[in-house]
Design a protein around this motif. Sequence first.
Motif, short mmCIF file in Angstrom:
data_model
loop_
_atom_site.label_atom_id
_atom_site.label_comp_id
_atom_site.label_asym_id
_atom_site.label_seq_id
_atom_site.Cartn_x
_atom_site.Cartn_y
_atom_site.Cartn_z
N PRO A 62 2.69 37.61 7.79
CA PRO A 62 3.30 37.81 6.48
C PRO A 62 2.87 36.72 5.50
CG PRO A 62 4.82 36.61 7.84
CD PRO A 62 3.56 36.80 8.67
N ILE A 63 3.14 36.95 4.24
CA ILE A 63 3.00 35.91 3.22
C ILE A 63 4.41 35.61 2.73
CG2 ILE A 63 2.10 35.30 0.95
CD1 ILE A 63 -0.05 35.46 3.07
N THR A 64 4.91 34.42 3.04
CA THR A 64 6.28 34.07 2.66
C THR A 64 6.36 32.79 1.84
OG1 THR A 64 6.57 32.88 4.77
CG2 THR A 64 7.28 35.19 4.71
N ASP A 103 0.04 35.95 -6.44
CA ASP A 103 -1.20 36.33 -5.74
C ASP A 103 -0.95 36.75 -4.29
OD1 ASP A 103 -2.76 35.72 -7.99
OD2 ASP A 103 -2.97 33.63 -7.37
N VAL A 104 0.26 37.28 -4.00
CA VAL A 104 0.60 37.55 -2.61
C VAL A 104 -0.21 38.70 -2.01
CG1 VAL A 104 2.92 36.56 -2.65
CG2 VAL A 104 2.59 38.92 -3.42
N GLY A 105 -0.59 39.69 -2.82
CA GLY A 105 -1.41 40.78 -2.30
C GLY A 105 -2.78 40.28 -1.87
N TYR A 106 -3.37 39.45 -2.71
CA TYR A 106 -4.68 38.88 -2.42
C TYR A 106 -4.62 37.99 -1.18
CZ TYR A 106 -9.13 36.46 -3.29
OH TYR A 106 -10.40 35.94 -3.17
N LEU A 107 -3.61 37.13 -1.13
CA LEU A 107 -3.48 36.22 0.01
C LEU A 107 -3.27 36.97 1.31
CD1 LEU A 107 -1.14 33.52 -1.61
CD2 LEU A 107 -3.56 33.25 -1.06
N ALA A 108 -2.45 38.02 1.29
CA ALA A 108 -2.12 38.75 2.51
C ALA A 108 -3.37 39.32 3.17
CB ALA A 108 -1.13 39.87 2.21
N VAL A 109 -4.25 39.89 2.38
CA VAL A 109 -5.46 40.50 2.93
C VAL A 109 -6.43 39.42 3.43
CG1 VAL A 109 -7.48 41.91 2.42
CG2 VAL A 109 -5.23 42.59 1.56
N GLN A 110 -6.67 38.41 2.60
CA GLN A 110 -7.62 37.36 2.98
C GLN A 110 -7.19 36.63 4.25
OE1 GLN A 110 -10.51 36.92 1.84
NE2 GLN A 110 -10.65 37.16 -0.37
N ILE A 111 -5.94 36.24 4.30
CA ILE A 111 -5.46 35.42 5.43
C ILE A 111 -5.47 36.20 6.73
CG2 ILE A 111 -3.29 34.58 6.39
CD1 ILE A 111 -4.99 33.53 3.12
N LEU A 122 7.79 44.44 0.77
CA LEU A 122 9.24 44.43 0.55
C LEU A 122 9.53 43.75 -0.78
CD1 LEU A 122 10.41 43.39 4.14
CD2 LEU A 122 10.08 45.69 3.23
N LEU A 123 10.17 44.47 -1.67
CA LEU A 123 10.46 43.96 -3.01
C LEU A 123 11.95 43.71 -3.17
CD1 LEU A 123 8.23 46.51 -4.92
CD2 LEU A 123 7.67 44.13 -4.43
N PRO A 124 12.33 42.60 -3.80
CA PRO A 124 13.75 42.30 -3.98
C PRO A 124 14.42 43.31 -4.92
CG PRO A 124 12.40 40.76 -5.22
CD PRO A 124 11.46 41.56 -4.37
N LEU A 125 15.71 43.48 -4.75
CA LEU A 125 16.46 44.48 -5.51
C LEU A 125 16.33 44.27 -7.01
CD1 LEU A 125 18.31 46.92 -5.22
CD2 LEU A 125 20.26 45.35 -5.13
N TRP A 126 16.31 42.98 -7.44
CA TRP A 126 16.25 42.72 -8.87
C TRP A 126 14.96 43.22 -9.51
CZ3 TRP A 126 12.14 39.69 -10.16
CH2 TRP A 126 11.65 38.79 -9.21
N MET A 127 13.90 43.36 -8.70
CA MET A 127 12.64 43.86 -9.26
C MET A 127 12.74 45.34 -9.58
SD MET A 127 9.41 42.00 -7.38
CE MET A 127 8.25 42.82 -8.47
N VAL A 134 14.64 37.99 -1.29
CA VAL A 134 14.94 37.47 -2.62
C VAL A 134 13.68 37.32 -3.46
CG1 VAL A 134 17.04 36.30 -1.89
CG2 VAL A 134 14.85 35.08 -1.80
N LYS A 135 12.51 37.51 -2.85
CA LYS A 135 11.25 37.52 -3.57
C LYS A 135 10.32 38.48 -2.82
CE LYS A 135 9.18 33.57 -1.13
NZ LYS A 135 8.61 32.21 -1.26
N PRO A 136 9.24 38.92 -3.46
CA PRO A 136 8.33 39.84 -2.77
C PRO A 136 7.79 39.25 -1.47
CG PRO A 136 7.82 39.76 -5.11
CD PRO A 136 8.83 38.67 -4.85
N VAL A 137 7.84 40.04 -0.41
CA VAL A 137 7.32 39.64 0.89
C VAL A 137 6.34 40.70 1.36
CG1 VAL A 137 7.88 39.24 3.32
CG2 VAL A 137 9.39 38.33 1.55
N ILE A 138 5.17 40.26 1.76
CA ILE A 138 4.16 41.18 2.28
C ILE A 138 3.81 40.80 3.71
CG2 ILE A 138 1.81 42.06 2.04
CD1 ILE A 138 1.93 41.71 -0.86
#
Length: 336
Positions: free
Chosen positions: A56-58, A63-71, A91-96, A137-141
């Motif tokens: 995951p990227i936590t 840039d979480v989408g970019y990081l998730a694929v590269q890592i 996973l997107l937080p409810l506030w988004m 509470v924040k986007p998690v991929i």
Amino acid sequence: MFAIGKLPPEILEKIVMEPMQASRVKREDVILRPKTGEDCSAVDLGGEYCILSTDPITGAAKDVGYLAVQINCNDIYSSGAEPMGVLLTVLLPLWMGAEGAFYAEGIADIMSGAIRAAEERNIEILGGHTEVTDAVVKPVISAAVIGKTRNRKILSTGGAKAGQDVIMTKWAGTEGTAILAKEWEEGLRQYLTEEELQNAQAMKAYLSVGKESEIAFAYGATAMHDATEGGVLGAVWEVAECSGLGVDVFVEKIPVKEETKKICKAMGIDYLGLISSGTMIIAAENGEKLAERLQEEGIAAAVIGKLTESGRYMLVNDMRLPLAQPKSDALYEAKL
């Protein structure tokens, strides 16, 4: 109480690894199984071996989408294999989801980054799952990458041998520097010049270990490991642990960018324990020769240690200090 980040190795062994290893199901077509420090699993499908990894990227919000694929591709590269495709769970937080425009903008940014990274690595996004949830509470991929071997050859993190050199590519804190420079951009302006800040953010361009993987694999390296959480020292420890060996780390030979030093000093953290995706830890004979080959291809590289039969140490200013197990990544301790 657990700290943020990876589970401590002794806890991971007791409550995660041991129950899995005790399972009665052991398929003959599974050829590489879970082990502390091992990033990939492998199965034999009758042709090339299929290599699988997930992470995951936590620790980042941008840039979480970019990081998730590269890592995640880096784990496949570390086994000497070629990544083919990736599955993404977003996973997107409810506030988004409270305002449609903001939600659409956020998911579009994540996907554009993931697609850009996939195109750079020549892999396909195979699918996945996307939802809004109050569990984050924040986007998690979380990404799962599938790859294949070349001529059914595979390297494991545990393939290092006593007497081999430890080689690292690029610089300590590669990924962490890029993340911190982006996430704390405004606050860091009082510690870095505009040029230094831009240079730090530009380290995102060095996150892939694909090229050095091919070079080291062809050279005859017996183990490779991408330095993620726990940084360079954590990655070296994991190679030694996974291989059942000791190691001497020459701390003063570990390359690091001046921008990384300045950011870490300002934020009160140790760059040797900062997430370093893009930095490959390699075990091989005649490490200086391999480092020269990498440098000829434009990849910074240095011999930073020697694998031994037992005992794990850092050599600093003529002192011999214990090399401790990885702890919570320095990224989670950063503050201004």
